[in-house]
Design a protein around this motif. Structure first.
Motif, PDB file in Angstrom:
ATOM      1  N   UNK A 137      16.149  18.616  58.966  1.00 50.13           N
ATOM      2  CA  UNK A 137      16.391  17.832  57.743  1.00 50.13           C
ATOM      3  C   UNK A 137      15.171  16.956  57.501  1.00 50.13           C
ATOM      4  N   UNK A 138      14.961  16.514  56.261  1.00 51.39           N
ATOM      5  CA  UNK A 138      13.817  15.633  56.008  1.00 51.39           C
ATOM      6  C   UNK A 138      13.901  14.413  56.921  1.00 51.39           C
ATOM      7  N   UNK A 139      12.781  13.957  57.346  1.00 47.79           N
ATOM      8  CA  UNK A 139      12.625  12.806  58.257  1.00 47.79           C
ATOM      9  C   UNK A 139      12.848  13.191  59.717  1.00 47.79           C
ATOM     10  N   UNK A 150       9.572  22.426  57.270  1.00 45.26           N
ATOM     11  CA  UNK A 150       9.094  21.654  56.116  1.00 45.26           C
ATOM     12  C   UNK A 150       8.515  22.597  55.059  1.00 45.26           C
ATOM     13  N   UNK A 151       7.837  23.621  55.538  1.00 46.47           N
ATOM     14  CA  UNK A 151       7.263  24.611  54.621  1.00 46.47           C
ATOM     15  C   UNK A 151       8.370  25.312  53.818  1.00 46.47           C
ATOM     16  N   UNK A 188       9.738  13.316  44.144  1.00 46.48           N
ATOM     17  CA  UNK A 188       9.441  12.124  44.950  1.00 46.48           C
ATOM     18  C   UNK A 188       9.869  12.335  46.405  1.00 46.48           C
ATOM     19  N   UNK A 189      11.039  12.890  46.602  1.00 46.78           N
ATOM     20  CA  UNK A 189      11.515  13.131  47.980  1.00 46.78           C
ATOM     21  C   UNK A 189      10.641  14.169  48.675  1.00 46.78           C
ATOM     22  N   UNK A 190      10.253  15.182  47.898  1.00 51.49           N
ATOM     23  CA  UNK A 190       9.392  16.233  48.447  1.00 51.49           C
ATOM     24  C   UNK A 190       8.064  15.622  48.908  1.00 51.49           C
ATOM     25  N   UNK A 191       7.524  14.719  48.102  1.00 50.93           N
ATOM     26  CA  UNK A 191       6.265  14.070  48.469  1.00 50.93           C
ATOM     27  C   UNK A 191       6.445  13.206  49.710  1.00 50.93           C
ATOM     28  N   UNK A 192       7.577  12.506  49.774  1.00 51.17           N
ATOM     29  CA  UNK A 192       7.855  11.674  50.949  1.00 51.17           C
ATOM     30  C   UNK A 192       7.960  12.530  52.207  1.00 51.17           C
ATOM     31  N   UNK A 193       8.598  13.687  52.069  1.00 47.47           N
ATOM     32  CA  UNK A 193       8.804  14.555  53.245  1.00 47.47           C
ATOM     33  C   UNK A 193       7.471  15.082  53.750  1.00 47.47           C
ATOM     34  N   UNK A 194       6.534  15.346  52.855  1.00 45.41           N
ATOM     35  CA  UNK A 194       5.228  15.854  53.279  1.00 45.41           C
ATOM     36  C   UNK A 194       4.396  16.214  52.064  1.00 45.41           C
ATOM     37  N   UNK A 195       3.491  15.335  51.693  1.00 50.53           N
ATOM     38  CA  UNK A 195       2.698  15.564  50.487  1.00 50.53           C
ATOM     39  C   UNK A 195       1.832  16.812  50.631  1.00 50.53           C
ATOM     40  N   UNK A 196       1.286  17.018  51.830  1.00 52.98           N
ATOM     41  CA  UNK A 196       0.420  18.190  52.019  1.00 52.98           C
ATOM     42  C   UNK A 196       1.230  19.479  51.922  1.00 52.98           C
TER      43      UNK A 196
ATOM     44  N   UNK B 143      24.936  14.790  49.002  1.00 54.46           N
ATOM     45  CA  UNK B 143      24.852  16.145  48.441  1.00 54.46           C
ATOM     46  C   UNK B 143      23.436  16.717  48.500  1.00 54.46           C
ATOM     47  N   UNK B 144      22.440  15.852  48.289  1.00 52.01           N
ATOM     48  CA  UNK B 144      21.054  16.337  48.341  1.00 52.01           C
ATOM     49  C   UNK B 144      20.664  16.707  49.768  1.00 52.01           C
ATOM     50  N   UNK B 145      21.243  16.034  50.722  1.00 49.84           N
ATOM     51  CA  UNK B 145      20.976  16.404  52.111  1.00 49.84           C
ATOM     52  C   UNK B 145      21.442  17.839  52.353  1.00 49.84           C
ATOM     53  N   UNK B 146      22.601  18.161  51.769  1.00 49.97           N
ATOM     54  CA  UNK B 146      23.133  19.511  51.938  1.00 49.97           C
ATOM     55  C   UNK B 146      22.167  20.584  51.479  1.00 49.97           C
TER      56      UNK B 146
END
Lengths: 414, 539
Positions: A137-139, A150-151, A188-196, B143-146
């Motif tokens: 999961x992210x983070x 992440x990819x 925004x979340x995608x960038x937070x998870x890994x901008x590269x 839900x977004x986590x899902x």
């Protein structure tokens, strides 16, 4: 109660039964009659929850087949024992292909109890009818497996974002603020998870790009620059949203920025019926920026406009500079470097050049004599020795890499 | 400063108080309880005094600085888990926030607690920064986590696929370019710019220095720039005004007041154009109206800034009606303490609007010493009786009252009852705040000395008393106040010890004190101190 609500309730009941079985095992030992009764009750509860299904169990959330389960506080706390055991086994997914035998359920309950109370280093159990697996999961902490996940995550999110952007571009109706904000929040979340990871996934797509993909590139690059500068959310999001709006209204037709803004603004200001007519600070700020962008000279005098302009010009270059030829990230990088102070604001242009490294993620390079793709910054921070993907393996090259644009280096030109 | 000096236990208690206030706010909003506003104000005040002003959310706890602020239970904090599920991980209260921001947050949390599945609505509310004073750290909602979860996979297969795709894309783009462009064009349009960019990058010409990052970041978030863009749009499209919430429009207008190039008729004209009724009469603010408190505070701050360097623009003062005058006066009294121009501005307001208007508006609880003194001076200028003004001063919080007396010597003749009452009823506070009053002049010092003798300085803490006695000595009150404080054996031992120690600064008075004593009848603490002083003091 709808079917999905019934299923959710049945799943929560099943988790309660599982908790009771673990408690019975802890109190009475696995051979007690009460334990057998609890196992039977759990088997019935699993039956009612209608397998096959998979539970994703984290300390802060439980989902069934990716759909959240909503718990009351006490039920949430009771989940912590199962979550704690699974964390120690380094798994997050618990899948039920069918209803396991009561003995298997007792075995599983014993393993949960042992891991949380007796032997915290106990290994993941193998129980018939239950499948335990790892989920990212992210983070999640960094690891080679996390890098790969992440990819995949970036690919899924970009695919969804493109579909959402396509819907925004296709309609002429009043701007669906809520959907557009959801899309910006996704980026925004995608960038937070890994901008590269986001950048290379965005760039590594076969030409020709649809306009929707370019529309995603705008808020992504704007947001990446502003995140690096730690610009507060209200301004950052307004700029991202304005980028998305001008992209949707201008890139498809190749309009200059001020005309794209003129096309977008009426749609964004259009009334949406009584319920949706309230404008929040984000909407006012986004519209105000768009209104400023309708002036052709705005990028020269207005700092926020300067950034949107720089990113927009790069995207126009990507597909519009030469008919039937799409430029790669390396070519766009080279164009941007040459356009500083002439076509784009020098400060914002350099901010854009440096945000993902001087050899940007997603560009082709020659590394140690082979064609590779830049994944992101290298371990030692040397911008010319980034992390690359070479022949299916991740590597940090020994020698500085060289940008290898397919356009500049084409061997087939006559 | 209070926070910095607070002990760990006190900080923890303040955090728990904050949690309780937030919980009470949400509960009272759910029950439509009239106390909600009070809880909102208290929560805002407590939150603002936290060193970091950042609250972190865990699934069942609200934490600040690593300590528990509020733990969820069946009775309390039931909004925490749904807020966490919506993706909220931290909330930071900005210094510029108002109680209204906390109220709005409370309203959203109350709705969320009642509808714990309406996560997206709450997350979007936070995302849109509807409460300006709060900065939210958001991650994916439940839900977004899902839709974010990724099952473990063979990494090598994934990277092999990506690698071969990258090569295919390179081939495809290279072939396409070769089909469309002759070699010369390729060289000119792509190869040379690329080589040039690489050369410049290697030479560091394309780098962005940290200072430039900071400058660009500040420029892109420049409040003045955004305000002008927003105001320009609102003026261009008047219908948009009606779509803004009153509190939102109030904040835009207050930002306009703050960032306008000048505080003049042009600014007032724009404010009128955007719906601000400058001449508005007094009366309760109806729902859906602009928040004139916010506008009044913004005008007050701007007037205070202007008054630092130039005369107060009187046409602007004349343009304001009763409602805004009241709000401006109240805010000037409250904020004027932080500006050197506070007294000048309050005097100007008194001249234009009449001093009664100011006395009517001021909130005594928040009036500081500088502005209290300035207001009292305005009263004297308007020929108010010093005795009545002194009665007004006596209603102020003690530090402000004593500070005002230090600035308005004309009131000192009526101040003795206040000083003696302060020393009797609030000796700790009075001990701290009397020293500056004593230092303000000989008359004030004589008055303080007399009050001190009358009360015997009972219960005044030693360190504060030492400071106060030093101030009295500086103002020449050694013989009339400090020496008698020691000499009268009816005074407490602590007060006498302090007096004797203070007298070391005046050797002649100290000799007098030492010479006139009957050592045998003195308490042991005094005897011991006398011995030490005799030994140290040359005859």
């Amino acid at each position: 109660m709808s079917h999905s609500a019934e299923i959710e309730q049945a799943t929560r009941d099943m988790l309660q039964s599982m908790f009771e079985l673990v408690r019975a095992v802890a109190l009475h030992g696995r051979d007690h009659q009460l334990v057998a009764d609890a196992a039977d009750a759990l088997a019935d509860a699993i039956e009612r929850a209608a397998p096959p299904f998979a539970l994703f169990v984290f300390a802060d959330a439980v989902l069934r087949d990716r759909t959240p389960l909503h718990f009351e506080l006490e039920a949430f706390r009771r989940m912590q024992q199962l979550a704690g055991a699974m964390r120690r086994w380094n798994v997050q997914e618990l899948a039920f292909e069918h209803v396991p035998a009561p003995e298997a359920l007792i075995e599983f309950a014993q393993a949960v109890m042992t891991t949380t109370h007796v032997n915290r280093t106990a290994r993941k159990p193998t129980v018939a009818g239950l499948v335990l697996g790892a989920v990212w999961r992210p983070s999640a902490p960094q690891s080679p497996a996390a890098e790969a996940a992440l990819e995949v995550y970036a690919g899924v999110q970009l695919t969804r974002a493109c579909a959402e952007a396509e819907a925004l571009c296709a309609s002429d109706a009043a701007w669906p603020w809520s959907r557009a904000q959801t899309l910006c929040a996704r980026i925004e979340r995608l960038t937070q998870a890994g901008a590269s990871a986001a950048a290379r996934t965005l760039e590594l797509e076969r030409p020709p790009w649809p306009a929707a993909r370019q529309c995603i590139a705008l808020p992504f690059y704007v947001g990446a620059v502003l995140s690096r500068m730690q610009v507060p959310a209200l301004s950052r999001r307004a700029l991202m949203h304005a980028g998305l709006a001008v992209g949707c209204h201008g890139l498809g037709a190749g309009l200059p920025l001020h005309e794209a803004a003129r096309a977008a603004l009426p749609r964004m200001l259009a009334p949406r019926g009584a319920a949706g007519d309230r404008r929040d600070p984000h909407q006012l700020r986004t519209c105000a920026l768009l209104a400023a962008l309708t002036v052709k000279e705005a990028p020269l005098s207005n700092q926020p406009a300067g950034l949107v302009h720089a990113v927009y010009e790069v995207e126009l270059q990507r597909t519009r500079a030469i008919p039937a030829v799409q430029q790669s990230r390396a070519d766009l990088h080279a164009w941007l470097a040459g356009a500083l102070g002439t076509h784009v604001h020098p400060g914002w242009g350099r901010a854009l050049l440096s945000v993902l490294g001087l050899v940007p993620a997603g560009s082709h390079v020659i590394a140690d004599g082979r064609l590779g793709i830049v994944l992101g910054p290298g371990r030692d921070g040397d911008p010319f020795r980034p992390k690359v993907l070479l022949g299916g393996a991740l590597a940090t090259p020994n020698e500085p890499v060289q940008l290898h644009s397919p356009l500049a280096m084409t061997p087939w030109a006559k | 400063m209070q926070v910095a000096l607070a002990g760990a236990g006190e900080s923890a208690q303040r955090l728990r108080d904050l949690g309780a206030a937030l919980d009470s706010l949400v509960r009272s909003l759910r029950q439509s309880d009239a106390l909600a506003e009070g809880f909102g104000r208290r929560a805002h005040q407590l939150w603002l005094t936290q060193p970091e002003r950042r609250l972190e959310l865990l699934p069942t706890e609200l934490r600040g600085g690593g300590r528990v602020v509020l733990a969820a239970s069946n009775e309390r904090g039931r909004f925490i888990l749904p807020a966490y599920n919506a993706g909220l991980r931290a909330l930071t209260l900005r210094e510029t926030s108002s109680p209204h921001d906390v109220m709005m947050l409370g309203e959203q949390l109350a709705v969320l607690q009642d509808e714990p599945r309406a996560l997206q609505r709450f997350a979007q509310w936070l995302w849109c920064s509807t409460a300006f004073g709060l900065e939210a750290q958001l991650v994916e909602s439940l839900p977004e986590l899902g839709e974010s979860l990724v099952r473990a996979m063979p990494e090598s297969e994934l990277w092999a696929e990506r690698s071969s795709r990258a090569v295919e894309i390179w081939n495809e783009m290279a072939w396409s370019a070769a089909q469309s462009l002759p070699r010369d064009s390729v060289e000119q349009r792509f190869a040379r710019p690329l080589a040039d960019a690489e050369r410049r990058a290697a030479a560091g010409e394309l780098d962005l220095a940290d200072s430039e990052v900071g400058t660009l970041g500040a420029l892109v978030d420049d409040p003045a720039c955004w305000t002008w863009m927003e105001v320009a749009l609102l003026r261009h499209d008047p219908s948009l005004r009606a779509a803004l919430s009153p509190s939102h429009l109030s904040w835009v207008l207050s930002a306009l007041i703050e960032h306008a190039p000048r505080l003049d008729q042009d600014l007032l004209a724009v404010l009128r154009e955007l719906g601000c009724d400058l001449r508005r009469a007094e009366g309760a603010v109806a729902t859906g109206e602009l928040d004139y408190r916010v506008l009044g505070a913004a005008l007050a701050d701007r007037l205070l800034e202007v008054a630092v360097a130039e005369p107060v623009p009187e046409p602007v003062l004349d343009a304001l009606g009763p409602a805004l005058r009241g709000m401006v006066a109240s805010a000037v009294c409250e904020h004027g303490e932080d500006y050197p121009s506070g007294p000048v501005l309050i005097a100007a307001l008194a001249r234009r609007w009449g001093v009664d208007e100011l006395f009517k508006r001021v909130d005594l609880a928040v009036l500081g010493p500088v502005m209290a003194g300035a207001l009292a001076s305005c009263g004297l200028d308007a020929r108010a009786e010093p005795a009545s003004l002194m009665a007004w001063v006596a209603r102020l919080p003690l530090p402000s009252a004593l500070g005002a007396l230090a600035r308005v010597p004309a009131l000192l003749a009526h101040a003795r009852p206040l000083l003696e009452r302060a020393l009797s009823e609030q000796p700790v506070l009075a001990g701290v705040h009397l020293a500056p009053l004593a230092r303000s002049g000989q008359v004030a010092a004589a008055l303080v000395g007399a009050s001190l003798l009358a009360t015997g300085a009972r219960d005044v803490p030693e360190d504060a008393l030492g400071e106060l006695l030093a101030a009295l000595l500086e103002q020449g009150q050694g013989r009339s106040a400090v020496l008698p404080l020691f000499e009268r054996t009816s005074h407490g031992v602590t007060a006498r010890r302090c007096a004797l120690l203070a007298l070391q600064a005046e050797p002649r008075l100290l000799q007098a004190a030492l010479g006139a004593l009957d050592r045998g009848s003195e308490p042991s603490e005094i005897r011991q101190l006398l011995e030490e002083l005799r030994w140290k003091t040359p005859r």
